[in-house]
Scaffold this motif. Sequence first.
Motif, PDB file in Angstrom:
ATOM      1  N   TRP A 184       0.861  -1.186   0.000  1.00 59.23           N
ATOM      2  CA  TRP A 184       0.000   0.000   0.000  1.00 59.23           C
ATOM      3  C   TRP A 184       0.891   1.228   0.000  1.00 59.23           C
ATOM      4  N   VAL A 185       0.755   2.068  -1.013  1.00 59.45           N
ATOM      5  CA  VAL A 185       1.583   3.271  -1.087  1.00 59.45           C
ATOM      6  C   VAL A 185       0.744   4.509  -0.816  1.00 59.45           C
ATOM      7  N   ASN A 186       1.354   5.478  -0.159  1.00 62.73           N
ATOM      8  CA  ASN A 186       0.738   6.785   0.041  1.00 62.73           C
ATOM      9  C   ASN A 186       1.009   7.634  -1.194  1.00 62.73           C
ATOM     10  N   VAL A 187      -0.028   8.204  -1.755  1.00 61.98           N
ATOM     11  CA  VAL A 187       0.083   8.970  -2.995  1.00 61.98           C
ATOM     12  C   VAL A 187       0.370  10.434  -2.689  1.00 61.98           C
ATOM     13  N   ASP A 188       1.345  11.005  -3.393  1.00 56.24           N
ATOM     14  CA  ASP A 188       1.685  12.413  -3.195  1.00 56.24           C
ATOM     15  C   ASP A 188       0.852  13.331  -4.087  1.00 56.24           C
ATOM     16  N   VAL A 189       0.581  12.895  -5.321  1.00 54.40           N
ATOM     17  CA  VAL A 189      -0.211  13.693  -6.257  1.00 54.40           C
ATOM     18  C   VAL A 189      -1.074  12.761  -7.100  1.00 54.40           C
ATOM     19  N   GLY A 201       0.348   5.596 -14.933  1.00 51.53           N
ATOM     20  CA  GLY A 201      -1.072   5.771 -15.183  1.00 51.53           C
ATOM     21  C   GLY A 201      -1.901   4.721 -14.460  1.00 51.53           C
ATOM     22  N   ILE A 202      -3.092   5.101 -14.039  1.00 53.76           N
ATOM     23  CA  ILE A 202      -4.015   4.178 -13.380  1.00 53.76           C
ATOM     24  C   ILE A 202      -5.404   4.336 -13.992  1.00 53.76           C
ATOM     25  N   GLY A 203      -6.292   3.374 -13.714  1.00 54.03           N
ATOM     26  CA  GLY A 203      -7.649   3.411 -14.251  1.00 54.03           C
ATOM     27  C   GLY A 203      -8.593   4.220 -13.379  1.00 54.03           C
ATOM     28  N   ASN A 204      -9.804   4.402 -13.869  1.00 46.25           N
ATOM     29  CA  ASN A 204     -10.800   5.194 -13.144  1.00 46.25           C
ATOM     30  C   ASN A 204     -11.142   4.615 -11.785  1.00 46.25           C
ATOM     31  N   THR A 205     -11.221   3.289 -11.693  1.00 45.37           N
ATOM     32  CA  THR A 205     -11.571   2.658 -10.416  1.00 45.37           C
ATOM     33  C   THR A 205     -10.503   2.941  -9.373  1.00 45.37           C
ATOM     34  N   ASP A 206      -9.240   2.755  -9.763  1.00 45.68           N
ATOM     35  CA  ASP A 206      -8.146   3.056  -8.843  1.00 45.68           C
ATOM     36  C   ASP A 206      -8.138   4.528  -8.454  1.00 45.68           C
ATOM     37  N   ALA A 207      -8.381   5.399  -9.438  1.00 44.86           N
ATOM     38  CA  ALA A 207      -8.378   6.839  -9.158  1.00 44.86           C
ATOM     39  C   ALA A 207      -9.503   7.206  -8.196  1.00 44.86           C
ATOM     40  N   LEU A 213      -3.021   3.448  -2.572  1.00 45.42           N
ATOM     41  CA  LEU A 213      -3.313   2.475  -3.614  1.00 45.42           C
ATOM     42  C   LEU A 213      -2.406   1.264  -3.437  1.00 45.42           C
ATOM     43  N   LEU A 214      -2.963   0.079  -3.685  1.00 46.98           N
ATOM     44  CA  LEU A 214      -2.187  -1.155  -3.619  1.00 46.98           C
ATOM     45  C   LEU A 214      -1.477  -1.349  -4.961  1.00 46.98           C
ATOM     46  N   LEU A 215      -0.146  -1.372  -4.923  1.00 50.85           N
ATOM     47  CA  LEU A 215       0.639  -1.516  -6.141  1.00 50.85           C
ATOM     48  C   LEU A 215       1.666  -2.635  -5.990  1.00 50.85           C
ATOM     49  N   LYS A 216       1.957  -3.294  -7.091  1.00 50.35           N
ATOM     50  CA  LYS A 216       2.997  -4.317  -7.098  1.00 50.35           C
ATOM     51  C   LYS A 216       4.328  -3.661  -7.449  1.00 50.35           C
ATOM     52  N   VAL A 217       5.354  -3.952  -6.698  1.00 47.20           N
ATOM     53  CA  VAL A 217       6.682  -3.381  -6.945  1.00 47.20           C
ATOM     54  C   VAL A 217       7.228  -3.953  -8.248  1.00 47.20           C
ATOM     55  N   PRO A 218       7.538  -3.107  -9.240  1.00 46.72           N
ATOM     56  CA  PRO A 218       8.044  -3.626 -10.519  1.00 46.72           C
ATOM     57  C   PRO A 218       9.541  -3.910 -10.476  1.00 46.72           C
ATOM     58  N   PRO A 219      10.002  -4.929 -11.216  1.00 44.74           N
ATOM     59  CA  PRO A 219      11.442  -5.115 -11.387  1.00 44.74           C
ATOM     60  C   PRO A 219      11.972  -3.985 -12.262  1.00 44.74           C
ATOM     61  N   THR A 220      13.276  -3.792 -12.282  1.00 39.27           N
ATOM     62  CA  THR A 220      13.846  -2.652 -13.010  1.00 39.27           C
ATOM     63  C   THR A 220      14.746  -3.083 -14.156  1.00 39.27           C
ATOM     64  N   LEU A 221      14.554  -2.450 -15.297  1.00 40.78           N
ATOM     65  CA  LEU A 221      15.486  -2.530 -16.417  1.00 40.78           C
ATOM     66  C   LEU A 221      16.291  -1.238 -16.407  1.00 40.78           C
ATOM     67  N   LYS A 222      17.590  -1.332 -16.277  1.00 40.80           N
ATOM     68  CA  LYS A 222      18.423  -0.125 -16.285  1.00 40.80           C
ATOM     69  C   LYS A 222      19.095   0.026 -17.649  1.00 40.80           C
ATOM     70  N   PHE A 223      18.913   1.188 -18.278  1.00 41.35           N
ATOM     71  CA  PHE A 223      19.513   1.484 -19.567  1.00 41.35           C
ATOM     72  C   PHE A 223      20.641   2.489 -19.363  1.00 41.35           C
ATOM     73  N   VAL A 224      21.870   2.032 -19.582  1.00 38.70           N
ATOM     74  CA  VAL A 224      23.035   2.892 -19.419  1.00 38.70           C
ATOM     75  C   VAL A 224      23.433   3.416 -20.794  1.00 38.70           C
ATOM     76  N   ILE A 225      23.254   4.700 -21.019  1.00 41.96           N
ATOM     77  CA  ILE A 225      23.514   5.306 -22.329  1.00 41.96           C
ATOM     78  C   ILE A 225      24.633   6.323 -22.154  1.00 41.96           C
ATOM     79  N   ASP A 226      25.768   6.043 -22.734  1.00 37.59           N
ATOM     80  CA  ASP A 226      26.936   6.895 -22.581  1.00 37.59           C
ATOM     81  C   ASP A 226      27.410   7.436 -23.927  1.00 37.59           C
ATOM     82  N   GLY A 227      28.041   8.591 -23.907  1.00 41.93           N
ATOM     83  CA  GLY A 227      28.624   9.173 -25.106  1.00 41.93           C
ATOM     84  C   GLY A 227      27.963  10.477 -25.493  1.00 41.93           C
ATOM     85  N   GLU A 228      28.572  11.163 -26.424  1.00 44.25           N
ATOM     86  CA  GLU A 228      28.050  12.448 -26.883  1.00 44.25           C
ATOM     87  C   GLU A 228      26.930  12.232 -27.882  1.00 44.25           C
TER      88      GLU A 228
END
Length: 506
Positions: free
Chosen positions: A92-97, A232-238, A247-262
């Motif tokens: 359960w997360v507390n929503v800031d906005v 984004g969330i649906g009308n019911t969640d909102a 709101l009850l949310l599932k913690v997502p796994p993370t894909l990290k994209f490392v983009i280096d260079g000019e």
Amino acid sequence: MASFTISPPSASFIAKKDLGLSAFSSSSSSPPFSAPKCKKSVSKKIVSVMAPQQSERMPATTGSVKTAMTMTEKIFARASEEPQVSPGENVWVNVDVLMTHDISGPGSIGIFKREFGPDAKRAHECAFVVPLVDKTSVWDREKVVVIPDHYIFTEDKLANRNVDILRDFCNDQDIKYFYDIKDLGNYKANPDYKGVCHVALAQEGHCRPGEVLLGTDSHTCTAGAFGQFATGIGNTDAGFVLGTGKLLLKVPPTLKFVIDGEMPDYLLAKDLILQIIGEISVAGATYKSMEFVGTTVESLTMEERMTLCNMVIEAGGKNGVVPADSTTFKYLEDKTSLPYEPVYSDAQASLDNRALARECKDVKIDRVYIGSCTGGKTEDFMAAAKVFLASGKKVRVPTFLVPATGKVWMDLYTLPVPGSGGKTCSQIFEEAGCDTPANPSCGACMGGPRDTYARMNKPVVCVSTTNRNFPGRMGHKEGQIYLASPYTAAASALTGFVTDPREFLQ
């Protein structure tokens, strides 16, 4: 009919200096691999490069770390008041906005009223102890942001009714941040009206590092550019969040994209994200957090970072996020006075994969559309103006311009384009034969009523800076939409074909 995704005839990385991309997943056990850096000179051939594995990123400097966590996991932990969380865990997360607009707002309001009843003030915590008072009230009138922006400049009665519903609700609830519009004939007569919600959220100071921002729009992930969790969330969640702030949310796994260079001067963030989506596929990040780091990302402006995060949903991503840095803090200086605390991924929190590129042959087009939350920001129009200015030519197809917000609209008429001798975007667009910039809104990005400006009412071929191109998205179901950066869109407008912007920028 068909749908396409493009960038200078491909979404690609072309070696200017060693620009590379690596992807790492917090849920993968396979070892990362890398390819040698490309050192070829720039040519018409599209190539892709990937830098070797980068040195370790610095861990978070706040608090003790018992188990390594990513940025998104740390935000979830803080919002759920837990010491740590793991991917797949429901919290359960507390929503800031909470943000809503004229498309989803009425439905969310209806669900809120139905579920909490005419006499329920609010549901505290998750026990749903509902005290009876005089009227239904939202959990926090200063944390609800209502921005009409989608179907605004139309005579469609149902679309107009939606805005009326928002106005009545906000007046009844005394919502502090309602950006209303009443005079549809002249948007400038509406001092509170802002325009596209995702750009307005940033401009009005509702985006802050480390926070949780939810919205009834799939492109709410744009706000992740500020180092926060936004999705984004649906009308019911909102409707539930309106009453509880949770709101009850599932913690997502993370894909990290490392983009280096000019970054080559003919590529923009739109090209980067199109390339990534093209490689991992439209389902490649399903319910994952896409975290963008590296020297290339650090060099991007806030508006470019917003473009990067805006389109993670097109890869199935739950959210996109960029670590907050001096660029973020500078942008926020005059936007918000509320305190915030950024978080950063721990060095041990990520692993895995790769990135390639592909080509797209020139295709004859009928029109160009520059606008939306993805491609309608000030810097997007500056980029398009740069191409028009460099060419000195007129467009060969109708070119529609839809600023995201009122501020962007004003910028088109007041800010000089670098290297133009003092000319503004509007002057350059006029000289190039483009349409006059329209009233700020979502415009034809989502189709809308038939009288929506620039809507595709016929099966035409369009190069667009928007974010989706499935059949019927911008109107006609047989229309063809090629997604592109502002550079590519402007170059294509000048030739009448999908065109590599290097033809005009080099």
